[in-house]
Scaffold this active site. Structure first.
Site, PDB file in Angstrom:
ATOM      1  N   VAL A   1      -0.505  -8.536   9.959  1.00  0.00           N
ATOM      2  CA  VAL A   1      -0.723  -7.064  10.598  1.00  0.00           C
ATOM      3  C   VAL A   1      -2.117  -6.496  10.132  1.00  0.00           C
ATOM      4  CG1 VAL A   1       0.237  -4.824   8.930  1.00  0.00           C
ATOM      5  CG2 VAL A   1       1.925  -6.061  10.090  1.00  0.00           C
TER       6      VAL A   1
ATOM      7  N   LYS B   1       7.967  -1.458   3.236  1.00  0.00           N
ATOM      8  CA  LYS B   1       8.965  -0.530   3.032  1.00  0.00           C
ATOM      9  C   LYS B   1      10.393  -1.323   2.083  1.00  0.00           C
ATOM     10  CE  LYS B   1       9.960  -3.894   6.290  1.00  0.00           C
ATOM     11  NZ  LYS B   1       9.599  -4.083   7.804  1.00  0.00           N
TER      12      LYS B   1
ATOM     13  N   GLU C   1       2.637   5.462   6.403  1.00  0.00           N
ATOM     14  CA  GLU C   1       3.254   5.762   7.554  1.00  0.00           C
ATOM     15  C   GLU C   1       3.612   3.983   7.781  1.00  0.00           C
ATOM     16  OE1 GLU C   1       2.744   8.411   9.662  1.00  0.00           O
ATOM     17  OE2 GLU C   1       4.140   7.150  10.166  1.00  0.00           O
TER      18      GLU C   1
ATOM     19  N   GLY D   1       6.822   0.973  12.325  1.00  0.00           N
ATOM     20  CA  GLY D   1       5.741   0.385  12.810  1.00  0.00           C
ATOM     21  C   GLY D   1       4.191   1.288  12.725  1.00  0.00           C
TER      22      GLY D   1
ATOM     23  N   GLY E   1       9.986 -16.563  18.146  1.00  0.00           N
ATOM     24  CA  GLY E   1       9.304 -16.107  16.713  1.00  0.00           C
ATOM     25  C   GLY E   1       9.712 -14.715  16.717  1.00  0.00           C
TER      26      GLY E   1
ATOM     27  N   GLU F   1      13.056 -13.640  12.181  1.00  0.00           N
ATOM     28  CA  GLU F   1      13.013 -14.660  10.938  1.00  0.00           C
ATOM     29  C   GLU F   1      13.685 -15.552  11.078  1.00  0.00           C
ATOM     30  OE1 GLU F   1      10.503 -13.547   9.428  1.00  0.00           O
ATOM     31  OE2 GLU F   1      10.033 -11.693   9.606  1.00  0.00           O
TER      32      GLU F   1
ATOM     33  N   LYS G   1      13.788   1.494   4.977  1.00  0.00           N
ATOM     34  CA  LYS G   1      13.490   2.305   5.863  1.00  0.00           C
ATOM     35  C   LYS G   1      14.108   3.701   6.268  1.00  0.00           C
ATOM     36  CE  LYS G   1      11.758  -0.935   9.539  1.00  0.00           C
ATOM     37  NZ  LYS G   1      11.543  -1.904  10.626  1.00  0.00           N
TER      38      LYS G   1
ATOM     39  N   GLY H   1       4.715  -5.599  14.898  1.00  0.00           N
ATOM     40  CA  GLY H   1       2.838  -5.799  16.183  1.00  0.00           C
ATOM     41  C   GLY H   1       1.923  -5.812  14.578  1.00  0.00           C
TER      42      GLY H   1
HETATM   43  N1  HSE Z   1      11.486  -6.523  11.095  1.00  0.00           N
HETATM   44  C1  HSE Z   1      10.909  -5.552  11.593  1.00  0.00           C
HETATM   45  C2  HSE Z   1      11.910  -5.308  12.810  1.00  0.00           C
HETATM   46  C3  HSE Z   1       9.985  -5.239  11.292  1.00  0.00           C
HETATM   47  O1  HSE Z   1      12.529  -6.198  13.162  1.00  0.00           O
HETATM   48  O2  HSE Z   1      11.838  -3.994  13.604  1.00  0.00           O
HETATM   49  C4  HSE Z   1       9.145  -4.617  10.293  1.00  0.00           C
HETATM   50  O3  HSE Z   1       9.707  -3.503  10.157  1.00  0.00           O
END
Ligand code: HSE
Length: 436
Positions: A14, A105, A129, A134, A187, A190, A205, A303
């Site tokens: 990011v 977050k 934001e 994202g 990828g 995680e 979130k 992303g």
């Molecule tokens: N790991 C999060 C997702 C992205 O898979 O949406 C970042 O908040």
């Protein structure tokens, strides 16, 4: 023209995306926003990474005190993630009176009140934001676009990793473990997938989004949370037969009378629901306001460039607005007095169980549902036509699938434990909520 200096803490995905957008669009922002934004400093231990992005050596630092005391820096962007050291760095920036823009977050939902207190004291801005969904401008939509409305509900697909996994399980009939392994190899997921697949990321979130939507602090611990590890592709297939798609939903509801419901869990939605076609790693949030009616936002929830887009929109907002905006509610560590977080919510339910193939079994099950005042709307019993995968799971027994009318969560839990104890029931395989 106003000039604004930015520091970026962390040049990962990011941070790199943010740097790219800021440098490539510098002239564009001069022309369209009348502001000249330059990156004056980056905090990055890996100097090679910073140099590879074209950042001048003199602007690379590994010392937070040096970054926040730099007089050329007005706005500090935190894109490190996690609680520490991000929290100490953000506090250091706020204490120095620098505006902070963050994508974090977890930090934000857990320490919002503490960070905001310092920001208000030093008259620094605090913008987030990029912390939710994202590149989708959901925070500004809630703060600015929806402010005319009492928001009654917010339903979202706000985790891309789980949406990608469920989409592949749905399309290809694959099991959770297999799709997760592939997603990790590519990828998309995680190495430690816990935050995503167990619903923590979506809960962070939702705590932020529901607080903004309902103008009341929704602490993280009030968010009911279930992930997708236990989902079987058989249930996805049965659901499909009944006209449903399975998603990991984040749901917030506000009855306007002090009752708030916040939950993250897998749920079936009808195939014609606007969220049903949100696939792969895409995210979307569906809002219901009393004046505007239904609103849906859709886009990339993660992303480099999508999240960088959200960061830069905050930088521009902070750079072009004289007064900072803080939470519109009393932002404390505790829920506001008079607000009740509901745990016994109402839903419809998909229930699959495996029974011995004997006369009278279904009558006994129906008796239990009747006792708890639960009425059944749809029903599938698989006999001769069950395929090999289902046969493997049920042996010589029969799978039974039913959908209930709207009923209370607690009634379903009690009924299900009674059904599981019936002599002819081999197993209650799954209980999945069905949202309207
Ligand atoms: N790991 C999060 C997702 C992205 O898979 O949406 C970042 O908040």
């Amino acid at each position: 023209m106003k000039t604004i200096g930015v520091a970026i803490l962390g040049l990962g995905v990011v941070g790199g995306g943010t740097y790219k957008i800021l440098t490539e669009h510098r002239d564009f922002y001069r022309r369209t926003q009348n502001v000249d934004i330059s990156v004056e400093s980056v905090l990055e231990i890996n100097r090679e990474r910073a140099l590879a992005l074209g950042i001048e050596e003199s602007k690379i630092s590994d010392n937070i005190a040096e970054v926040v005391s730099n007089p050329n820096v007005d706005i500090v962007v935190e894109v490190i993630g996690g609680v520490e050291p991000a929290k100490s760095f953000v506090l250091a920036a706020l204490h120095s009176g620098k505006t902070v823009v963050t994508s974090n977050k977890e930090l934000f939902c857990k320490y919002w009140y503490e960070l905001e207190k310092v920001a208000r004291r030093t008259n620094a801005g605090l913008y987030f934001e990029a912390s939710c969904v994202g590149g989708v401008p959901i925070i500004r939509t809630l703060i600015d676009g929806m402010q005319a409305n009492v928001v009654h509900s917010l339903t979202g697909i706000i985790n891309g990793t789980t949406n990608y996994i469920l989409t592949r399980m749905t399309r290809e009939g694959l099991g959770f473990d297999e799709v997760l392994r592939e997603a990790q190899a590519l990828g998309y997921a995680e190495k430690d997938p816990t935050a995503d697949v167990d619903g923590f990321d979506a809960a962070y979130k939702l705590s932020i989004l529901a607080s903004l939507a309902f103008h009341t602090k929704v602490p993280l611990e009030k968010v009911y949370r279930e992930g997708i590890r236990g989902i079987s592709s058989l249930d996805i297939a049965y659901g499909e037969e009944l006209g449903y798609v399975l998603k990991l939903l984040a749901i917030g509801k506000n009855d306007g009378g002090g009752k708030v419901e916040v939950r993250v869990h897998p749920a079936f939605i009808r195939k014609d629901h606007p969220l049903a076609s949100v696939n792969d790693s895409f995210n979307a949030v569906f809002l219901q306001g009393d004046s505007v009616g239904d609103v849906m936002l859709y886009g990339r929830g993660a992303g480099a460039l999508p999240t960088g887009s959200a960061i830069v929109s905050d930088i521009i907002y902070a750079a072009t607005h004289g007064e900072h905006k803080y939470a519109t509610f009393k932002n404390t560590q505790l829920p506001e007095k008079g607000v009740r977080f509901v745990t016994d919510f109402n839903s419809r339910y998909y229930i699959r169980f495996t029974a011995h193939d004997r006369a009278g079994v279904l009558a006994k099950v129906a008796g239990v549902f009747a006792k708890y005042n639960i009425s059944i709307v749809d029903f599938i019993q698989k006999g001769e036509d069950i395929d090999r995968a289902q046969r493997e799971e049920s042996g010589d027994n029969i799978p039974v699938i039913l959908i209930t009318h709207t009923t209370s969560e607690f009634s379903v839990r009690r009924a299900v434990s009674r059904i599981a104890a019936l002599e002819d029931i081999v197993k209650v395989n799954s209980v999945i909520r069905v949202e309207n």
